[in-house]
Design a protein around this motif. Structure first.
Motif, PDB file in Angstrom:
ATOM      1  N   ALA A   1      22.836 -18.133 -67.826  1.00 25.36           N
ATOM      2  CA  ALA A   1      22.259 -17.318 -66.745  1.00 25.36           C
ATOM      3  C   ALA A   1      20.757 -17.100 -66.880  1.00 25.36           C
ATOM      4  O   ALA A   1      20.195 -16.282 -66.172  1.00 25.36           O
ATOM      5  N   GLU A   2      20.101 -17.795 -67.797  1.00 22.56           N
ATOM      6  CA  GLU A   2      18.636 -17.675 -67.924  1.00 22.56           C
ATOM      7  C   GLU A   2      17.975 -18.455 -66.799  1.00 22.56           C
ATOM      8  O   GLU A   2      18.370 -19.574 -66.498  1.00 22.56           O
ATOM      9  N   ARG A   3      16.973 -17.862 -66.167  1.00 23.42           N
ATOM     10  CA  ARG A   3      16.316 -18.483 -65.014  1.00 23.42           C
ATOM     11  C   ARG A   3      14.833 -18.683 -65.277  1.00 23.42           C
ATOM     12  O   ARG A   3      14.149 -17.776 -65.758  1.00 23.42           O
ATOM     13  N   VAL A   4      14.342 -19.868 -64.950  1.00 19.79           N
ATOM     14  CA  VAL A   4      12.909 -20.159 -65.027  1.00 19.79           C
ATOM     15  C   VAL A   4      12.228 -19.458 -63.858  1.00 19.79           C
ATOM     16  O   VAL A   4      12.655 -19.586 -62.714  1.00 19.79           O
ATOM     17  N   GLN A   5      11.162 -18.707 -64.164  1.00 19.26           N
ATOM     18  CA  GLN A   5      10.443 -17.961 -63.139  1.00 19.26           C
ATOM     19  C   GLN A   5       9.160 -18.673 -62.692  1.00 19.26           C
ATOM     20  O   GLN A   5       8.926 -18.820 -61.505  1.00 19.26           O
ATOM     21  N   ARG A   6       8.336 -19.082 -63.655  1.00 17.02           N
ATOM     22  CA  ARG A   6       7.077 -19.788 -63.356  1.00 17.02           C
ATOM     23  C   ARG A   6       6.751 -20.730 -64.498  1.00 17.02           C
ATOM     24  O   ARG A   6       7.070 -20.448 -65.656  1.00 17.02           O
ATOM     25  N   VAL A   7       6.087 -21.842 -64.168  1.00 19.48           N
ATOM     26  CA  VAL A   7       5.717 -22.836 -65.167  1.00 19.48           C
ATOM     27  C   VAL A   7       4.288 -23.284 -64.903  1.00 19.48           C
ATOM     28  O   VAL A   7       3.930 -23.615 -63.776  1.00 19.48           O
ATOM     29  N   PHE A   8       3.478 -23.302 -65.974  1.00 14.40           N
ATOM     30  CA  PHE A   8       2.117 -23.811 -65.899  1.00 14.40           C
ATOM     31  C   PHE A   8       2.017 -25.020 -66.812  1.00 14.40           C
ATOM     32  O   PHE A   8       2.522 -25.007 -67.938  1.00 14.40           O
TER      33      PHE A   8
END
Length: 125
Positions: A30-37
């Motif tokens: 259930a871990e979700r990626v929020q933002r990626v740089f």
């Protein structure tokens, strides 16, 4: 963002949903990626549980170093913005159990405000 910007080290934002699929094998339930740089080949991945630094090494980039920092372990962070002659900014994160901060260079063009906002939102929880 063009190829030349990537070579110069400017960070671009990557679609979080695309990274969700790519990182699925190493993400928690259930871990979700929020933002990626992305800076050249390296990634700063903000999930809802942790901050991940993904450092692709070597000429081929097959060797990868994954540093995972739970937000609760971040005690202090600072961002030193770029000046007129120094176009880069610097991110320092102090992690409990470590004496020295983790230091990452944020190249010109990086959304420094976005990085600070993500840290402020998750570290304050």
């Amino acid at each position: 963002m063009g190829f030349l910007d990537g070579l110069m080290g400017n960070a671009s934002e990557i679609n979080a949903e695309d990274m969700q699929e790519e990182l699925a094998p190493i993400l928690g339930d259930a871990e979700r990626v929020q933002r990626v740089f992305k800076v050249i080949r390296d990634l700063f991945v903000f999930t809802d549980k942790r901050l991940m630094f993904i450092d692709k090494q070597g000429i081929t980039g097959k060797k990868v170093d994954y540093l995972s920092v739970p937000y609760r372990a971040i005690t202090v962070f600072s961002v030193e913005t770029a000046g007129h002659f120094d176009l880069d900014a610097e991110l320092k994160i102090w992690i409990s159990g470590r004496h020295e901060p983790l230091i990452k260079e944020l190249k010109s063009g990086t959304d420094v405000v976005g990085v600070q906002k993500m840290l402020a939102n998750y570290v304050a929880r």
